[in-house]
Scaffold this active site. Sequence first.
Site, short mmCIF file in Angstrom:
data_model
loop_
_atom_site.label_atom_id
_atom_site.label_comp_id
_atom_site.label_asym_id
_atom_site.label_seq_id
_atom_site.Cartn_x
_atom_site.Cartn_y
_atom_site.Cartn_z
CG HIS A 76 7.86 -3.58 5.31
ND1 HIS A 76 7.93 -3.37 3.95
CD2 HIS A 76 6.58 -3.99 5.55
CE1 HIS A 76 6.76 -3.63 3.40
NE2 HIS A 76 5.93 -4.01 4.35
CG HIS A 233 3.76 -8.52 2.99
ND1 HIS A 233 5.06 -8.10 3.09
CD2 HIS A 233 2.99 -7.41 3.13
CE1 HIS A 233 5.08 -6.79 3.27
NE2 HIS A 233 3.84 -6.35 3.30
CG ASP A 237 2.36 -5.53 6.48
OD1 ASP A 237 3.56 -5.18 6.35
OD2 ASP A 237 1.52 -5.40 5.56
CG HIS A 260 -0.93 -1.44 8.07
ND1 HIS A 260 0.13 -2.24 8.42
CD2 HIS A 260 -0.88 -1.30 6.72
CE1 HIS A 260 0.79 -2.58 7.33
NE2 HIS A 260 0.20 -2.02 6.29
#
Length: 314
Positions: A76, A233, A237, A260
Amino acid sequence: MQATLATPARFAGVGLHTGAPVRMTMHPAPAGHGVVFRRTDLGGALVPACWDAVVPSQLCTLLAGENGATVSTVEHVMAALAGTGIHNVLIDIDGPEAPILDGSAAPFVAGIVAAGLVQSDAPLRAIRVLKPVEVHDGAGFARLSPADHLQMEFAIDFADAAIGRQEKTLDLANGAFQRELMDSRTFCRQSDVESMKARGLALGGTYFNAVVVDGDRVLSPGGMRHRDEPVRHKMLDAVGDLALAGAPLLARYTGNRAGHAMTNRLLRTLFATPDAWEWVTCSTDCVQRLPGAGVVRPRVAPAKRDAARAVMVA
């Protein structure tokens, strides 16, 4: 031109996974410095915010640097820096995890913009993708393909009816990060909470720093900020994880059930394929198409606090 902060930007909160209090200060840095974390509780050990400093972790992006020092849940923070066009900053942090604040990038963006931005005379270089590269993990995949500025297409699919299948395509030029993504919070399923806590994760989570769903219900007070907040969101990311490339990307990112680890694998694949990318010096027109162009002072409500602990990072 490369940009940094005019004055320091300070943040304080708790780590989403550790639950520990943490203070973090972003300092101005000279051209060519890049983004570097400094663990003030570990004698000033430096941790570079770079794709090749990422090490395996659960449910967040974890960086490793000098003398075994690490900083986790940086996605973030990195998204906020990319979304405001900050290229050089030294980030002091007194713990192993960045503060979660309200679970989005909005408080970081607010602090950065309030601190002010300063441009140097140094030219800005970007990474231009020349041919597609792609990685897979089961039904999920992530791809980078040629484009003249950062574009993103993302899809997710969850059994919980409150999320379901969501898709979004976004052109990340001219302040779109602020308008479309920065306030979208991390999310989780209530059914996953206890298993996360049993593994020592989500110890700092609350119903106010994430969207928690249970079937067709949204348990977090006030519901979702956007009907499709979860996929937004995931895109937030991805912006943060792609910022670990070390320079703005001129590319189209396509993600399907990507996270991720997959995005980092994608960057590693890109840089391991020399004919798939090149360095370019950004023209004025190019700079105006980057995510940080056209940023404005956002209206961000202070993050609320609550004793409820029922969150994992998405």
